[in-house]
Design an enzyme around this catalytic site. Sequence first.
Site, short mmCIF file in Angstrom:
data_model
loop_
_atom_site.label_atom_id
_atom_site.label_comp_id
_atom_site.label_asym_id
_atom_site.label_seq_id
_atom_site.Cartn_x
_atom_site.Cartn_y
_atom_site.Cartn_z
N ASP A 1 70.71 63.50 44.87
CA ASP A 1 71.30 63.98 43.63
C ASP A 1 72.30 62.94 43.17
O ASP A 1 73.24 62.63 43.90
CB ASP A 1 72.02 65.32 43.84
CG ASP A 1 71.03 66.45 44.08
OD1 ASP A 1 70.00 66.48 43.40
OD2 ASP A 1 71.29 67.30 44.95
N ASP B 1 62.95 75.95 38.84
CA ASP B 1 64.05 76.59 39.57
C ASP B 1 63.86 78.09 39.41
O ASP B 1 63.96 78.62 38.30
CB ASP B 1 65.41 76.17 38.98
CG ASP B 1 65.67 74.68 39.18
OD1 ASP B 1 65.14 74.11 40.15
OD2 ASP B 1 66.40 74.09 38.36
#
Length: 258
Positions: A12, A131
Amino acid sequence: MGLAKRIIPCLDVDAGRVVKGVQFVDIRDAGDPVEIAKRYNDAGADEITFLDITASHQERDTTLHTVEQIASQVFIPLTVGGGVRALEDIRNLLNAGADKVAINSAAVHNPEFVREAAERFGSQCIVVAIDAKKVSAESDTNRWEIFTHGGRKPTGLDAVEWARKMTDYGAGEILLTSMDRDGTKNGFDIALTRAIADAVPVPVIASGGVGNLQHLVDGVQQGGADAVLAASIFHFGEYSVQQAKEFMQSAGVEMRLG
């Protein structure tokens, strides 16, 4: 012999720095994505996923530069996602050296974007990132909903139907993250992973919740995932990629062992 399953460390990145800390031994700078990606490349990872979580648009050039640097150091497939909103974004990332580009919120806002991207660049380099969060009560049939904006914004879209629609539109792979499990170290949401894997004809990457090596095995054997994505168990040096591969192989999962 099926296809070997893949282990994919995930970085990330915010404004050109890896966040969610990385504690490799003898890495001089835990925030440098190029150094970390190279470490995973050398450690035998099958692929690397780089998610740009930078909020601001100004930083996109930093991202392209970082992708170029990583691509020059890394000789395994590189998927890049985050802030991909237009065909131009995809072209720029592929030109910078990404092998695949992950589309998330933009697909929800405009599903046709996925179709256009797949037609222009080929399904093999278009990943749709999903998600999902469980919205059904324990007693009811399982139901998961798509959330955007880092899991904050419900869309009302059913995750399984959405995955089907995205592959119909040309997605070549689904990157599936359980918002319920993300960061918990309690393992993947196996029911969710299995529901999506059974529903689509393309590879599914399971993400969210890995705390130990058995979780990786479960994602494949119980969840039906083709690849498993993890961040913290590798970043913090709890396990090496090689240990993970050997553990999975010994559990009967076909792996590429280097």
